[in-house]
Design an enzyme around this catalytic site. Structure first.
Site, short mmCIF file in Angstrom:
data_model
loop_
_atom_site.label_atom_id
_atom_site.label_comp_id
_atom_site.label_asym_id
_atom_site.label_seq_id
_atom_site.Cartn_x
_atom_site.Cartn_y
_atom_site.Cartn_z
N ASP A 286 -35.44 -65.47 -45.36
CA ASP A 286 -35.50 -66.16 -46.66
C ASP A 286 -36.20 -67.52 -46.56
OD1 ASP A 286 -35.04 -66.56 -49.35
OD2 ASP A 286 -33.01 -67.31 -49.08
N GLU A 289 -41.58 -69.22 -47.90
CA GLU A 289 -42.89 -69.42 -48.56
C GLU A 289 -43.71 -70.49 -47.84
OE1 GLU A 289 -39.86 -69.41 -50.17
OE2 GLU A 289 -40.10 -67.31 -50.69
N ASP A 399 -35.12 -64.49 -56.60
CA ASP A 399 -34.03 -64.98 -57.45
C ASP A 399 -34.26 -64.68 -58.93
OD1 ASP A 399 -33.12 -65.89 -55.07
OD2 ASP A 399 -33.54 -68.00 -55.47
C1 GLC Z 1 -32.30 -68.25 -51.92
C2 GLC Z 1 -32.36 -66.73 -51.86
C3 GLC Z 1 -31.04 -66.17 -52.32
C4 GLC Z 1 -29.92 -66.73 -51.45
C5 GLC Z 1 -29.92 -68.25 -51.51
C6 GLC Z 1 -28.93 -68.87 -50.55
O1 GLC Z 1 -32.21 -68.69 -53.23
O2 GLC Z 1 -33.41 -66.23 -52.62
O3 GLC Z 1 -31.05 -64.77 -52.24
O4 GLC Z 1 -28.69 -66.25 -51.89
O5 GLC Z 1 -31.21 -68.72 -51.16
O6 GLC Z 1 -29.22 -68.53 -49.25
#
Ligand code: GLC
Length: 687
Positions: A286, A289, A399
């Site tokens: 995650d 980017e 998200d």
């Molecule tokens: C980002 C991710 C989401 C996750 C959050 C906390 O927003 O896209 O899926 O729950 O981070 O880690």
């Protein structure tokens, strides 16, 4: 700037490359993967620039992926793939209604033009040139439960127990950043998740795999091994002065590993071993980017501006200017232009290859797994992506929100994402931000039940969204949906793996198969694999919807209590009634659907008895695919197949079943419908 032409395109050369194409009135523009708006991209402007964009409102130009494959469907049919790692914009008739203008923020891009007959062929051509898609392990096709906010091992265990008590199948539970010690990658908070290895095993014994998150930024903290090693080896991205670049994400200040560098890839990839050694078999990457909440430098500047405003009488302009200084701190182009990668000894500014950052983080992880456990499949998906990353992992669509509009967006995104190679994909079912009601979750589940990645995920601070977080009636409907997913497993897995082997898509739009005018226009119905068409309900309180049938089909309205009913529906427009508890599935003419028996998780699926629901007007053929679901042996051709043929004769159906290397299946029961809706039942016992 000079001009030349590439078939139908005008190409302007200069500091930026520009491609222009005059669209005909009837042209439909497809592709662009994970993006806003319709399946037909006409009318919008899109940017390929991987962006942490938690509020996907329709005006947003860029989301998390950079998917530069576009397909023109009109009197001329062709695909264009722009291989360029920096910013690319696609103005698809936004500025001038008939002009498709692609602007590449640089002069060094590889541009491919693909011509063939038919949309599917062009797409397959493209897909075969970018390499075979990633295969997750079989268990990753089960239902998965996630929430940012399962804060302790006890929370996770309670969720697992609730699945068992409520008789709802589930394969995995996700660990969001809550499991880490102070949001540090590859650490576990010992207080909240004591004896992690034992906990992982305990959960496996209950039937659940745990899937932890890994973020791109590495916390700056003395004595934290990943940080210390990264500093010592010079593995972090550098600022203008050659110092490690400081940005801030969840843990506060972090450095970004320089994933463009192969040594860094290997180093980071092998870090997953700490968790793999505890029995972990899947991860989600995650914030790659990479997302930046703020950079040290620009936060200091913003604070100075705020100090200057102290005790000032701020008018409308001054106040909003001050506000913007802080709002614009996150993910700012200025920051992306102020750090560097070391690519084969050359320092390259990040924004020139921004779209490759998440790609290389994910490649690093996948190659790490291959080294740590050769020949084993891992679950892996990423938020940021670039074309080609599908060889290493899947993606999720980031998200989204608990909005009906995002359920529709999910329908529209799936075929476009598939066209760009990402077969293993899905959205946060039920929505990540915001609060879902039971009805939205049910309708969303009725779509996600067909997406290879079937995960319910929601954000901390929002309403709980597990299937049992609602009243019993809702829970019961969701139980049936999830059970149906497990029953459909033979079909879903077969179709996924056949798409992978054949460089094909799993989800497609109707015009990949049908060439009538309506099928080119429909944006809210999808073909799933070779046999099915789905028409999800995506409006609140709707008890049905309009559907376009390009040919006669068999409609199976699945209901948990009664297995539902069947009817032949004729070609044309129809209003489809579908109550909340009904899942309409259309089986195409001369096609069949293969099912198995549901089970509590994928490991518990037996797979020795299959049932077939077929609609046969003349002859139907189906290739059922299976493999061990764990190893990479499928790449060497080690898989089994069953070829099923149903031939309609004067007053009967003739069934032929041919096996290749399949020992598991012992019995196949058939329910065959003819075009009058008459049903013939047969059973074949296999040697
Ligand atoms: C980002 C991710 C989401 C996750 C959050 C906390 O927003 O896209 O899926 O729950 O981070 O880690």
């Amino acid at each position: 700037m000079s001009q030349s032409s590439l078939d139908y395109l005008t190409v302007s050369l200069g500091e930026k490359l520009k491609l222009q194409y005059y669209m005909k009135a009837e042209d439909i523009i497809l592709g662009l993967g994970e993006n806003q708006r319709g399946i037909n991209k006409r009318g919008g402007i899109y940017e390929s620039y991987c962006t942490d964009e938690p509020l996907h409102t329709p005006g947003k130009k860029a989301l998390y992926g950079a998917h530069n494959f576009i397909l023109v469907d009109g009197p001329e049919r062709f695909g264009i793939f722009i291989d360029f790692p920096g910013r690319v914009s696609f103005d698809v008739g936004f500025t001038h209604k008939d002009m498709l203008e692609i602007t590449i923020n640089g002069s060094d891009a590889d541009i491919y033009m693909i011509k063939d007959k038919g949309l599917r062929n062009i797409t397959r051509h493209f897909l075969s040139s970018i390499g075979q898609a990633y295969a997750p392990p079989k268990w990753a096709f089960g239902y998965q439960q996630s929430r940012w906010g399962y804060e302790t091992a006890l929370d996770v265990e309670k969720i697992a127990n609730s699945f068992i008590e409520n008789d709802i199948p589930c394969d995995s539970i996700y660990l969001d950043i809550d499991y880490m010690k102070d949001f540090k990658d590859f650490t576990v908070d010992e207080e909240r998740f004591p004896n992690f290895g034992e906990f992982v095993q305990k959960m496996k014994a209950k039937g659940f795999r745990l899937v932890p998150i890994i973020d791109a930024g590495v916390k700056i903290e003395k004595d934290y091994d990943v940080y210390e090693e990264g500093i010592e080896k010079g593995y972090f991205c550098k600022d203008e002065k050659g110092e490690p670049f400081v940005a801030a994400v969840w843990p506060g200040k972090v450095h970004f590993p320089d994933f463009l560098n192969e040594d860094v890839q290997r180093w980071f990839g092998l870090k997953y071993k700490t968790l793999i050694d505890c029995g972990i078999e899947g991860f989600w990457n995650d914030m790659n980017e990479p997302a930046i909440f703020y950079s040290e430098k620009r936060l200091d500047q913003a604070i100075q501006v705020a100090k200057q405003s102290e005790n000032e009488n701020l008018d409308i302009y001054a106040f909003f200017k001050l506000k913007d200084v802080f709002t614009n701190l996150s993910n700012s182009p200025e920051d992306y232009g102020s750090f560097y990668h070391n690519v084969n000894g050359e320092n390259i500014k990040h924004d020139k290859l921004h779209n490759l950052y998440g790609f290389y983080m994910t490649k690093a992880a996948a190659e790490g797994f291959m080294e740590i456990k050769p020949n084993e499949r891992f679950l892996l998906f990423s938020r940021a992506s670039y074309i080609g990353m599908h060889r290493y992992s899947g993606i999720w669509t980031g998200d989204n929100n608990s909005w009906w509009e995002h359920l529709l967006l999910n329908i529209k995104m799936m075929p476009s994402i598939n066209m760009c190679g990402f077969l293993y994909s899905g959205a946060d079912t039920g929505g990540f931000g915001g609060d879902a009601n039971g009805q939205l979750l049910i309708r969303w589940m009725q779509l996600s039940l067909f997406t290879p990645l079937f995960r319910n995920h929601t954000a901390i601070g929002h309403r709980m969204q597990e299937p049992f977080a609602f009243e019993e009636e809702t829970t019961s409907i969701i139980r049936d949906i999830i059970k149906l997913r497990y029953a459909l497993f033979p079909y879903i897995y077969s179709e996924y793996m056949k798409a992978l082997h054949g460089n094909d898509v799993y989800f497609s739009i109707l015009s990949f198969e049908y060439d009538d005018l309506m099928s080119r226009r429909v944006e809210n119905q999808l073909l799933v694999g070779d046999s099915l068409m789905i028409c999800p309900i995506y409006e609140e309180n709707a008890t049905g919807r309009y559907v376009w049938l390009p040919e006669d089909m068999l409609l199976w309205k699945h209901r948990g209590d009664s297995q539902g009913n069947y009817s032949i529906v004729g070609k044309g427009h129809m209003y489809l009634e579908a109550g909340l508890e009904e899942i309409p599935i259309f089986i195409r003419k001369n096609k069949m659907l293969i099912l198995g028996k549901s089970a509590r998780n994928v490991d518990a699926l037996v797979g020795d008895e299959l049932s077939v629901i077929a609609f046969v007007d003349s002859k139907a053929t189906y290739r059922y695919y299976d493999d061990d679901g764990r190893s990479l042996e499928y790449q060497k051709g080690l898989y089994s197949e069953i070829l099923i043929e149903i031939q309609k004769n004067e007053d009967d159906f003739e069934i032929a079943v041919k096996y290749s290397r399949s020992e598991k299946v012992k019995k196949i029961s058939f329910e065959i419908f003819d075009s009058n809706g008459n049903i013939t039942r047969k059973t074949i016992l296999c040697k």
